[in-house]
Design an enzyme around this catalytic site. Structure first.
Site, PDB file in Angstrom:
ATOM      1  N   ILE A 152       0.880  -1.161   0.000  1.00  0.00           N
ATOM      2  CA  ILE A 152       0.000   0.000   0.000  1.00  0.00           C
ATOM      3  C   ILE A 152       0.917   1.208   0.000  1.00  0.00           C
ATOM      4  O   ILE A 152       1.586   1.489   0.986  1.00  0.00           O
ATOM      5  CB  ILE A 152      -0.930  -0.001   1.220  1.00  0.00           C
ATOM      6  CG1 ILE A 152      -1.894  -1.185   1.109  1.00  0.00           C
ATOM      7  CG2 ILE A 152      -1.703   1.308   1.290  1.00  0.00           C
ATOM      8  CD1 ILE A 152      -2.798  -1.338   2.291  1.00  0.00           C
ATOM      9  N   PRO A 153       1.014   1.883  -1.137  1.00  0.00           N
ATOM     10  CA  PRO A 153       2.120   2.809  -1.396  1.00  0.00           C
ATOM     11  C   PRO A 153       2.022   4.145  -0.678  1.00  0.00           C
ATOM     12  O   PRO A 153       1.841   5.172  -1.303  1.00  0.00           O
ATOM     13  CB  PRO A 153       2.069   2.989  -2.902  1.00  0.00           C
ATOM     14  CG  PRO A 153       0.620   2.837  -3.233  1.00  0.00           C
ATOM     15  CD  PRO A 153       0.068   1.832  -2.261  1.00  0.00           C
ATOM     16  N   CYS A 154       2.163   4.144   0.642  1.00  0.00           N
ATOM     17  CA  CYS A 154       2.077   5.409   1.360  1.00  0.00           C
ATOM     18  C   CYS A 154       3.330   6.249   1.125  1.00  0.00           C
ATOM     19  O   CYS A 154       3.354   7.429   1.443  1.00  0.00           O
ATOM     20  CB  CYS A 154       1.836   5.189   2.839  1.00  0.00           C
ATOM     21  SG  CYS A 154       3.027   4.134   3.636  1.00  0.00           S
ATOM     22  N   HIS A 155       4.372   5.650   0.541  1.00  0.00           N
ATOM     23  CA  HIS A 155       5.578   6.443   0.248  1.00  0.00           C
ATOM     24  C   HIS A 155       5.340   7.395  -0.922  1.00  0.00           C
ATOM     25  O   HIS A 155       6.165   8.265  -1.179  1.00  0.00           O
ATOM     26  CB  HIS A 155       6.751   5.506  -0.049  1.00  0.00           C
ATOM     27  CG  HIS A 155       6.513   4.577  -1.199  1.00  0.00           C
ATOM     28  ND1 HIS A 155       5.782   3.419  -1.082  1.00  0.00           N
ATOM     29  CD2 HIS A 155       6.884   4.655  -2.484  1.00  0.00           C
ATOM     30  CE1 HIS A 155       5.735   2.817  -2.263  1.00  0.00           C
ATOM     31  NE2 HIS A 155       6.388   3.555  -3.137  1.00  0.00           N
TER      32      HIS A 155
END
Length: 141
Positions: A103-106
DNA sequence: CTACGCTCAGATA
DNA sequence: TATCTGAGCGTAG
């Protein structure tokens, strides 16, 4: 309980994990890979509904999944998508992200261009450095 | 109910 | 530019 069946099940899980590992390594090497989709294809159950129990957190993560490889967004933009001005609350959900990378929170930075926090830490930290690095990797191809 | 936070826009120096 | 407000609002305790 049939022991043989359990054994087969475990074997399958181990196989899945190794395939996932290979995929992640390719991703880190700079290959354009949608980790979330890959995991679905591998048949790994992420139990997302357990990890994001509230309506709000579900909106946040599903909105996040639409941010593609190499794209950047910010907290208020996510807020607009889900119809909320609770930028800090969104950060609070993201800080509890149980599945970084996948889950690409970056890909979520601050609106003013600052890096923002990562993995629960917002000060100058190795977490932020890692976040920057991940963004660099996605932009290097 | 209170306190907190991976924010934001605005004010001030 | 740098630092300090207050608003904003979901979540955990």
């Amino acid at each position: 309980m049939n022991l043989k069946l359990v054994d087969e099940c475990e074997k399958n899980k181990i196989k899945q994990i190794f395939e996932l590992k290979e995929t992640i390594l390719e991703y880190l090497a700079g290959k354009n890979i949608n980790l979330f989709e890959t995991i679905k294809e591998l048949g790994i159950d992420l139990h997302l509904n357990d990890k994001f129990p509230s309506k709000f957190s579900q909106k946040v993560y599903s909105s996040l999944l639409s941010v593609k490889y190499g794209e950047l967004t910010n907290y208020s933009e996510i807020g607009e998508k889900i119809g909320s001005k609770a930028n800090r609350a969104i950060g609070n959900i993201l800080r509890g992200n149980p599945l970084p990378l996948i889950i690409p929170c970056h890909r979520v930075i601050k609106k003013n261009g600052e890096i923002g926090g990562f993995m629960g830490i917002s000060e100058k930290s190795w977490q932020q450095t890692l976040k920057k690095k991940l963004i660099e990797i996605e932009h290097s191809t």
